[in-house]
Structure formats: structure tokens, C-alpha cells
Design a protein around this motif. Structure first.
Motif, short mmCIF file in Angstrom:
data_model
loop_
_atom_site.label_atom_id
_atom_site.label_comp_id
_atom_site.label_asym_id
_atom_site.label_seq_id
_atom_site.Cartn_x
_atom_site.Cartn_y
_atom_site.Cartn_z
N VAL A 71 0.85 -1.19 0.00
CA VAL A 71 0.00 0.00 0.00
C VAL A 71 0.89 1.24 0.00
O VAL A 71 1.88 1.30 0.73
N ASP A 73 0.63 5.57 0.02
CA ASP A 73 -0.12 6.83 0.01
C ASP A 73 0.33 7.70 -1.16
O ASP A 73 -0.48 8.42 -1.75
N ASP A 130 -5.36 -0.07 7.96
CA ASP A 130 -5.79 1.08 8.75
C ASP A 130 -5.65 2.32 7.87
O ASP A 130 -4.57 2.90 7.76
N TRP A 131 -6.75 2.71 7.23
CA TRP A 131 -6.68 3.80 6.26
C TRP A 131 -6.33 5.13 6.90
O TRP A 131 -5.92 6.06 6.18
N SER A 132 -6.49 5.25 8.20
CA SER A 132 -6.11 6.51 8.87
C SER A 132 -4.61 6.75 8.78
O SER A 132 -4.15 7.88 8.96
N TYR A 134 -3.04 6.38 6.07
CA TYR A 134 -2.83 6.81 4.69
C TYR A 134 -3.87 7.88 4.35
O TYR A 134 -4.91 7.58 3.76
N LEU A 137 -5.30 8.16 0.77
CA LEU A 137 -6.10 6.99 0.40
C LEU A 137 -7.41 6.94 1.20
O LEU A 137 -8.42 6.46 0.70
N GLN A 138 -7.37 7.44 2.42
CA GLN A 138 -8.59 7.48 3.22
C GLN A 138 -9.64 8.36 2.53
O GLN A 138 -10.82 8.01 2.47
N LYS A 141 -10.98 6.41 -0.48
CA LYS A 141 -11.90 5.36 -0.09
C LYS A 141 -13.27 5.92 0.29
O LYS A 141 -14.30 5.26 0.13
N THR A 196 -3.04 1.54 -4.40
CA THR A 196 -4.10 2.24 -3.66
C THR A 196 -5.19 1.28 -3.20
O THR A 196 -6.11 1.69 -2.50
N ARG A 197 -5.09 0.03 -3.63
CA ARG A 197 -6.08 -1.01 -3.32
C ARG A 197 -7.46 -0.69 -3.90
O ARG A 197 -8.47 -1.15 -3.38
#
Length: 229
Positions: A71, A73, A130-132, A134, A137-138, A141, A196-197
Motif C-alpha cells: 500500500v 499513500d 488502517d486507512w487513517s 494513509y 487513500l482514506q 476510499k 491504492t487497493r
């Protein structure tokens, strides 16, 4: 005028960067408005389809490569750059015919992809991330939930643009390093869909195949036209 004179005329001997500048200036208002309307219209339909699937979306399976690509950012910058990148192909169209071909093929890619999204809804897995950690990316999403996964239209548009721009750059005899930058940019966008998934490898393969089919169809049509001339 014979063919030798035509190939050595001043119009064909200008520097490649001047030739690109002339192409950008050609029909620039039509290109600007058309690209803006096209992208805006695509987004409107894309998000409507995502939020109104015809059935329960299928979760796309992971491969070893999906686990291997980390992953990132920073990949968000490459991911977002697609929308500027794809505007370059119509901007560099040399005339109405080339601009129409670009618009038609882009519409074919979008239409085919959106049809698949509607008929066979798909989504990426719920990654244990844990998107926080990144921030970029958060935000992504939140805006794009990872639906409309297969085929990846991000990849399809990137591959399509790379192929078309390679042709345009060859037409103006751009140096190899410029053509390489074009290919690297496209590759970076493809990579970013995994980092970035937003997509998995199977989505990438589907997007690549879709672009390849449209490019093949265009080349076939052009060969037939030349054969009939």
C-alpha cells in the motif's frame, strides 16, 4: 507534387515540440469542452451504477501479486493523474478525424465497462488496512468505495491513452525519451490501481484486455479503409 517532395516539405520538418504545439492549438475549444463534458458525464454514470448495482456485487479474488504490491499513500498522485493523462490524447489530435476517432474509442471503452459493471457488479475485498495511516487513500476510499472493480477502467483508459499517444508522438517524430515517459506514466497509473487497493490484478488484466480490443478494432478498421482506397 511527388511523394519525395511531400515528405521533405517544411510542414513535416518542424521540431517535434512545435508540431505538438500546433496540434494542441487545433480545435482547442472543441477539445477542451468535449473532454470536460465527456469526463463529467462518465463520472455521473459511473457513480450511479456503483450505488445502484443490479445485484449483490461479487468480491474479486486476490492473487500473489496483490499481496506483494504494498500500500502506498504516494500512489494517490499517480492514480489521480489519469484524468490529466487521458486529456492529452484528444489534445494532441491533429484534425477532426483523429479527434473523432479518439472520442469514439474512449466512449466504447466507457460504455463496455459500465455495461459490465451494471450486469455483473464487482467490488474489491475489504482489505485489512488502517486507512487513517494513509490520509490521501482514506479520502479516496470515502469518495470511491471500491465498487465497479472489473474491468478496471482506470487501467483501460491508461493503456488506451498510452497506445494512442505513442502513435501521435511517432507521427511528430518525438525523441525516444519522450515516448518512454509516456509509457512510464501509463505503467505508473496501472501500478497505482494496485498500490491504492482500488483494484486487484484480475481487474487490471480485464482493463488491459478491454483497451487492447478497442485498439485492435481501430487498427483493423484503418487497414480495411487503406485496402479499399
Amino acid at each position: 507534387m511527388n511523394s519525395r517532395t511531400a515528405t521533405t516539405s517544411p510542414a513535416t520538418c518542424i521540431p517535434w515540440y512545435q508540431a505538438l504545439g500546433r496540434r494542441i492549438a487545433t480545435l482547442w475549444v472543441v477539445k477542451m469542452i468535449g473532454t470536460t463534458v465527456g469526463i463529467s458525464g462518465f463520472f455521473a454514470i459511473y457513480f450511479w451504477v456503483m450505488h445502484n448495482p443490479s445485484s449483490e456485487p461479487t468480491v474479486m479474488p486476490l492473487t500473489m501479486l496483490d499481496h506483494w504490491v504494498g500500500v502506498s499513500d504516494d500512489a494517490m498522485l499517480l492514480y489521480g493523474s489519469l484524468w490529466f493523462y487521458i486529456s492529452l490524447a484528444p489534445a494532441l489530435a491533429k484534425d477532426k478525424a483523429q479527434l473523432w476517432t479518439c472520442a469514439r474509442d474512449a466512449a466504447l471503452i466507457a460504455g463496455a465497462g459500465l455495461a459490465v459493471f451494471w450486469l455483473f457488479p464487482t467490488t474489491v475485498p475489504a482489505f485489512a488496512v488502517d486507512w487513517s495511516q494513509y490520509p490521501s487513500l482514506q479520502f479516496l476510499k470515502t469518495a470511491d468505495a471500491g465498487g465497479n472493480a472489473f474491468p478496471s477502467l482506470h487501467v483501460a483508459f491508461a493503456v488506451f491513452t498510452a497506445v494512442l499517444m505513442e502513435r501521435q508522438l511517432r507521427e511528430v517524430r518525438a525523441p525516444a525519451w519522450v515516448r518512454m515517459l509516456n509509457l512510464l506514466w501509463a505503467f505508473g497509473i496501472v501500478y497505482s490501481t494496485l498500490a491504492t487497493r482500488q483494484h486487484v490484478l484480475i481487474d487490471v488484466a480485464g482493463g488491459t484486455l478491454l483497451a487492447a480490443l478497442v485498439c485492435w478494432a481501430r487498427s483493423t478498421r484503418e487497414r480495411l479503409v487503406l485496402a479499399e482506397a
